[in-house]
Enzyme design. Structure first.
Site, PDB file in Angstrom:
ATOM      1  N   SER A  22      17.658  11.247  79.587  1.00 47.28           N
ATOM      2  CA  SER A  22      17.678  12.649  79.134  1.00 47.28           C
ATOM      3  C   SER A  22      16.793  13.520  80.012  1.00 47.28           C
ATOM      4  O   SER A  22      16.640  14.713  79.760  1.00 47.28           O
ATOM      5  CB  SER A  22      17.218  12.745  77.673  1.00 47.28           C
ATOM      6  OG  SER A  22      15.947  12.140  77.513  1.00 47.28           O
ATOM      7  N   THR A 154      37.679  52.461  59.667  1.00 49.42           N
ATOM      8  CA  THR A 154      37.957  51.216  58.949  1.00 49.42           C
ATOM      9  C   THR A 154      39.316  50.770  59.492  1.00 49.42           C
ATOM     10  O   THR A 154      40.149  51.638  59.822  1.00 49.42           O
ATOM     11  CB  THR A 154      38.031  51.405  57.416  1.00 49.42           C
ATOM     12  OG1 THR A 154      39.129  52.262  57.118  1.00 49.42           O
ATOM     13  CG2 THR A 154      36.739  52.015  56.859  1.00 49.42           C
ATOM     14  N   HIS A 155      39.511  49.496  59.615  1.00 49.07           N
ATOM     15  CA  HIS A 155      40.751  48.955  60.223  1.00 49.07           C
ATOM     16  C   HIS A 155      40.947  49.499  61.630  1.00 49.07           C
ATOM     17  O   HIS A 155      42.077  49.577  62.109  1.00 49.07           O
ATOM     18  CB  HIS A 155      41.978  49.264  59.364  1.00 49.07           C
ATOM     19  CG  HIS A 155      41.787  48.961  57.908  1.00 49.07           C
ATOM     20  ND1 HIS A 155      42.075  47.739  57.346  1.00 49.07           N
ATOM     21  CD2 HIS A 155      41.300  49.730  56.900  1.00 49.07           C
ATOM     22  CE1 HIS A 155      41.781  47.772  56.056  1.00 49.07           C
ATOM     23  NE2 HIS A 155      41.309  48.967  55.764  1.00 49.07           N
ATOM     24  N   SER A 276      36.325  46.256  91.001  1.00 46.56           N
ATOM     25  CA  SER A 276      37.424  45.315  91.182  1.00 46.56           C
ATOM     26  C   SER A 276      37.591  45.036  92.670  1.00 46.56           C
ATOM     27  O   SER A 276      37.347  45.909  93.507  1.00 46.56           O
ATOM     28  CB  SER A 276      38.712  45.930  90.628  1.00 46.56           C
ATOM     29  OG  SER A 276      39.840  45.333  91.235  1.00 46.56           O
ATOM     30  N   LYS A 282      38.225  50.996  89.819  1.00 45.47           N
ATOM     31  CA  LYS A 282      37.790  50.337  88.594  1.00 45.47           C
ATOM     32  C   LYS A 282      36.279  50.341  88.392  1.00 45.47           C
ATOM     33  O   LYS A 282      35.506  50.194  89.329  1.00 45.47           O
ATOM     34  CB  LYS A 282      38.269  48.872  88.574  1.00 45.47           C
ATOM     35  CG  LYS A 282      39.740  48.693  88.329  1.00 45.47           C
ATOM     36  CD  LYS A 282      40.224  49.260  87.009  1.00 45.47           C
ATOM     37  CE  LYS A 282      39.779  48.452  85.817  1.00 45.47           C
ATOM     38  NZ  LYS A 282      40.539  47.222  85.643  1.00 45.47           N
ATOM     39  N   ASN A 284      34.263  48.268  85.525  1.00 45.94           N
ATOM     40  CA  ASN A 284      34.504  47.367  84.394  1.00 45.94           C
ATOM     41  C   ASN A 284      33.225  47.045  83.624  1.00 45.94           C
ATOM     42  O   ASN A 284      32.174  46.849  84.230  1.00 45.94           O
ATOM     43  CB  ASN A 284      35.107  46.047  84.894  1.00 45.94           C
ATOM     44  CG  ASN A 284      36.486  46.233  85.489  1.00 45.94           C
ATOM     45  OD1 ASN A 284      37.246  47.095  85.044  1.00 45.94           O
ATOM     46  ND2 ASN A 284      36.803  45.456  86.503  1.00 45.94           N
ATOM     47  N   GLU A 289      31.490  42.228  78.241  1.00 50.30           N
ATOM     48  CA  GLU A 289      32.499  41.176  78.022  1.00 50.30           C
ATOM     49  C   GLU A 289      31.858  39.794  78.096  1.00 50.30           C
ATOM     50  O   GLU A 289      32.185  38.896  77.314  1.00 50.30           O
ATOM     51  CB  GLU A 289      33.612  41.289  79.064  1.00 50.30           C
ATOM     52  CG  GLU A 289      34.431  42.561  78.967  1.00 50.30           C
ATOM     53  CD  GLU A 289      35.274  42.773  80.222  1.00 50.30           C
ATOM     54  OE1 GLU A 289      36.118  41.924  80.513  1.00 50.30           O
ATOM     55  OE2 GLU A 289      35.061  43.780  80.919  1.00 50.30           O
ATOM     56  N   TYR A 316      15.222   7.159  63.465  1.00 53.48           N
ATOM     57  CA  TYR A 316      15.639   7.619  64.791  1.00 53.48           C
ATOM     58  C   TYR A 316      16.876   6.867  65.247  1.00 53.48           C
ATOM     59  O   TYR A 316      17.007   5.664  65.076  1.00 53.48           O
ATOM     60  CB  TYR A 316      14.512   7.417  65.824  1.00 53.48           C
ATOM     61  CG  TYR A 316      14.946   7.891  67.201  1.00 53.48           C
ATOM     62  CD1 TYR A 316      14.818   9.228  67.563  1.00 53.48           C
ATOM     63  CD2 TYR A 316      15.542   7.016  68.107  1.00 53.48           C
ATOM     64  CE1 TYR A 316      15.260   9.686  68.806  1.00 53.48           C
ATOM     65  CE2 TYR A 316      15.986   7.462  69.359  1.00 53.48           C
ATOM     66  CZ  TYR A 316      15.846   8.790  69.689  1.00 53.48           C
ATOM     67  OH  TYR A 316      16.283   9.243  70.909  1.00 53.48           O
ATOM     68  N   GLN A 321      19.115  12.148  70.914  1.00 49.71           N
ATOM     69  CA  GLN A 321      18.822  12.626  72.261  1.00 49.71           C
ATOM     70  C   GLN A 321      19.769  13.767  72.661  1.00 49.71           C
ATOM     71  O   GLN A 321      19.467  14.544  73.556  1.00 49.71           O
ATOM     72  CB  GLN A 321      18.942  11.463  73.261  1.00 49.71           C
ATOM     73  CG  GLN A 321      18.594  11.837  74.678  1.00 49.71           C
ATOM     74  CD  GLN A 321      18.398  10.618  75.556  1.00 49.71           C
ATOM     75  OE1 GLN A 321      17.388   9.949  75.475  1.00 49.71           O
ATOM     76  NE2 GLN A 321      19.387  10.312  76.387  1.00 49.71           N
TER      77      GLN A 321
HETATM   78  N1  ARG Z   1      14.712  10.571  75.226  1.00 49.26           N
HETATM   79  C1  ARG Z   1      14.658  10.314  73.831  1.00 49.26           C
HETATM   80  C2  ARG Z   1      15.217  11.483  73.052  1.00 49.26           C
HETATM   81  O1  ARG Z   1      15.328  12.538  73.579  1.00 49.26           O
HETATM   82  C3  ARG Z   1      13.236  10.079  73.398  1.00 49.26           C
HETATM   83  C4  ARG Z   1      13.113   9.165  72.242  1.00 49.26           C
HETATM   84  C5  ARG Z   1      13.549   7.822  72.618  1.00 49.26           C
HETATM   85  N2  ARG Z   1      13.276   6.854  71.598  1.00 49.26           N
HETATM   86  C6  ARG Z   1      13.852   5.661  71.587  1.00 49.26           C
HETATM   87  N3  ARG Z   1      13.528   4.881  70.635  1.00 49.26           N
HETATM   88  N4  ARG Z   1      14.794   5.351  72.433  1.00 49.26           N
HETATM   89  O2  ARG Z   1      15.560  11.361  71.896  1.00 49.26           O
END
Ligand code: ARG
Length: 462
Positions: A22, A154-155, A276, A282, A284, A289, A316, A321
Site C-alpha cells: 500500500s 421550478t421545473h 476550442s 468558443k 467554454n 463542467e 483487522y 488496506q
Molecule cells: N498496510 C496496511 C493497511 O493499510 C497496514 C496494516 C497491516 N496489518 C496487517 N496485519 N497486515 O491496512
C-alpha cells in the site's frame, strides 16, 4: 526480506509484493506515522517499557527520517509494503536496536488506524477552511448585487422573480451544512485507537490516555477490536465530501446554464474558461463542467468504501488496506473543487439586465395578480382560474400580463382597479415577499446578515 519474515522460508513474488503493497498510497501518511511513533515511544519510556535513552534515540531518528522524506531524499522501496515498514526499516538502519524496540506493544493494525485518523482530522480541517472561502465568495456576490432580480425556477420553468442575492445565499446555506458534516466527520475521527495493538490490547502497561493526548485526540476508543476495525470515520468523511461535491455540482450546472447564449446571466472570467481547438469563437465553462464531472468519482469513493466494509468480520482484515485511496482522493478532489469554485464565483461577471429581461418573460407576475384578487376577497382558487384566463389571453395575443389594458383585466373580474399595475411590477413583486426566508429585499438583507454571522462563527471554530 520483510520485517516480519522470521517464520517464512520463501519470499512472495515480485508481483505479489506489489499487489499487496500500500506504500504508493499510504506514503501520504508519513507525517502522521512518524508523529504516532514518537508518541508511542515516549509513552513506552514513561511506562518503563523501554529506556528513556532509547526513546530519545527513536525521536531523533524519526526526525531524521521525516527530514529525508520532506527533502525528497528518502528512497521508498516497494519491498517495504507500507509506510509503517518504510519508516521503521529506515529508523532501524539509522539507530539499530533502539529502533527495533519501537514496535513493542504495537501492531500495524492500531498504527494504521491511528495514522489514518490523524490524516482524516487534518483533511477535514483543510476542507472546512476551503468551504469557508467559497462561502465568502458567494456572500460577496450576494452583497455586490442587492437589487438584481432574476427569474426563479421550478421545473426549470419561469416561476416567480427572486433576488440574485437570494439565489446565491441558497448555496451559502448548503455549504454551511457541508461544514457541519465535515465537522462531524472530524469528531468521528478524533478518537485514539493506539494501544489496541493487533486486536486485543497488550501485556505491556501502556498508557493509552497519554498517547491520545499527545497526538491531540480528544478520547480513547474503548474497545480494542472496534479500534482496529472501525472505518466509520472515513465513511463519514467520504459522505461529507460526496454531499458537498454534489452541492458544487448543482452550482456548476447553473453556472454552465447561465453562461449559455440562451440564459446569458453571467460571464465567467477568462481565467476560468477555455477555448476550442477548432471553433475560434468558443468560450467554454470547462471548469464548472469538470467539477460537475468529478462529483461522480467522489460519490464512487464513498460507495467503494461502503462495499469494502460491508461483510468484514472483526477485527483487522487486509481488505481494510483499500480504505485510504478513495478517502484521500475524495478529500483532495473536493478541496480542488472548492478552490476552483471559489475562484470562479469570485471572478464571474453578473449581467443584471439579462436577468431582468428574462424575469419579464413567462408571466412571473401571475401569482401576484391572483393574490391581488384574493386580497380583495375572491377565494384564491377562483382567483387562480381568473389569472389563468388572462395568461391564456396573453398567449393568444403574444404579449405579457403588463401589456394588457385595464379593460382586459376588468373583463375577467370587476375587482381589478388601476392599482393592478403594482402587482405587475417586478421590483414590487419581489419586495412584497417579506416572509422570513423569502426573497424580499429587506428579508434577504436579514438573511445575508445571518449567513455572515454563521460564517464568522464557523471561521472562529476552526
Ligand atoms: N498496510 C496496511 C493497511 O493499510 C497496514 C496494516 C497491516 N496489518 C496487517 N496485519 N497486515 O491496512
Amino acid at each position: 526480506m520483510a520485517l516480519w519474515s522470521g517464520r517464512f522460508t520463501e519470499n512472495v513474488s515480485e508481483f505479489t509484493q506489489r499487489f499487496g503493497a500500500s506504500l504508493p498510497v499510504d506514503k501520504a501518511l508519513y507525517a502522521q506515522d512518524i508523529a504516532g511513533s514518537k508518541a508511542h515511544a515516549a509513552m513506552l519510556a514513561k511506562a518503563g517499557v523501554i529506556a528513556q535513552a532509547d526513546a530519545d534515540a527513536i525521536a531523533g531518528g524519526l526526525g531524521r527520517v521525516q527530514e529525508r522524506i520532506e527533502a525528497g531524499e528518502f528512497a521508498f522501496d516497494i519491498n517495504d509494503e507500507d509506510i509503517h515498514m518504510s519508516v521503521e526499516r529506515a529508523l532501524i538502519a539509522d539507530i539499530g536496536d533502539a529502533g527495533a524496540r519501537l514496535h513493542t506493544g504495537r501492531s500495524r493494525n492500531d498504527q494504521v488506524a491511528t495514522d489514518t485518523r490523524l490524516f482524516a482530522k487534518q483533511r477535514c480541517e483543510d476542507l472546512m477552511a476551503a468551504n469557508i472561502a467559497l462561502r465568502q465568495a458567494l456572500v460577496k456576490q450576494a452583497e455586490a448585487h442587492p437589487d438584481v432580480i432574476m427569474p426563479g425556477y421550478t421545473h426549470l420553468q419561469h416561476a416567480q422573480p427572486v433576488l440574485f442575492a437570494h439565489h446565491m445565499l441558497a448555496y451559502v446555506w448548503m455549504l454551511a451544512r457541508d461544514f457541519e458534516r465535515l465537522a462531524a466527520a472530524r469528531r468521528a475521527a478524533d478518537a485514539s485507537p493506539l494501544g489496541a495493538a493487533a486486536l486485543a490490547g497488550t501485556t505491556y502497561p501502556l498508557d493509552r490516555q497519554m498517547t491520545a493526548e499527545s497526538l491531540g485526540f480528544s478520547r480513547v476508543i474503548p474497545n480494542s477490536l472496534d479500534a482496529v476495525s472501525d472505518r466509520d470515520f472515513l465513511l463519514d468523511l467520504s459522505y461529507a465530501c460526496s454531499v458537498s461535491c454534489m452541492h458544487l455540482s448543482r452550482l456548476c450546472e447553473e453556472i454552465v446554464l447561465w453562461s449559455t447564449a440562451e440564459f446569458d446571466f453571467i460571464e465567467l472570467s477568462d481565467a476560468f474558461s477555455t477555448g476550442s481547438s477548432i471553433m475560434p469563437q468558443k468560450k467554454n465553462p470547462d471548469f464548472a463542467e469538470l467539477i460537475r464531472g468529478k462529483t461522480g468519482r467522489v460519490v464512487g469513493d464513498l460507495v467503494a468504501l461502503l462495499v469494502t466494509m460491508k461483510a468484514l468480520p472483526l477485527a483487522y482484515n487486509k481488505d481494510l488496506q483499500e480504505d485510504k485511496e478513495g478517502a484521500i482522493d475524495a478529500a483532495k478532489t473536493l478541496e480542488d473543487c472548492l478552490v476552483c469554485a471559489a475562484g470562479m464565483i469570485e471572478t464571474m461577471a453578473v449581467k443584471p439586465e439579462s436577468m431582468r429581461a428574462q424575469a419579464k418573460k413567462g408571466y412571473l407576475a401571475a401569482t401576484d395578480v391572483a393574490d391581488y384578487l384574493a386580497k380583495k376577497g375572491m377565494p384564491f382558487r377562483r382567483a387562480h382560474e381568473v389569472v389563468g384566463h388572462l395568461v391564456l389571453l396573453c398567449e393568444q395575443r403574444g404579449c405579457d400580463l403588463d401589456d394588457l389594458a385595464l379593460a382586459d383585466f376588468q373583463a375577467e373580474s370587476d375587482l381589478f382597479e388601476a392599482d393592478i399595475t403594482s402587482a405587475l411590477d417586478l421590483d414590487a413583486i419581489v419586495a412584497a415577499r417579506t416572509t422570513e426566508g423569502g426573497t424580499g429585499h429587506a428579508v434577504v438583507a436579514e438573511q445575508l446578515a445571518l449567513a455572515k454571522q454563521v460564517l464568522a462563527a464557523d471561521e472562529a471554530a476552526l
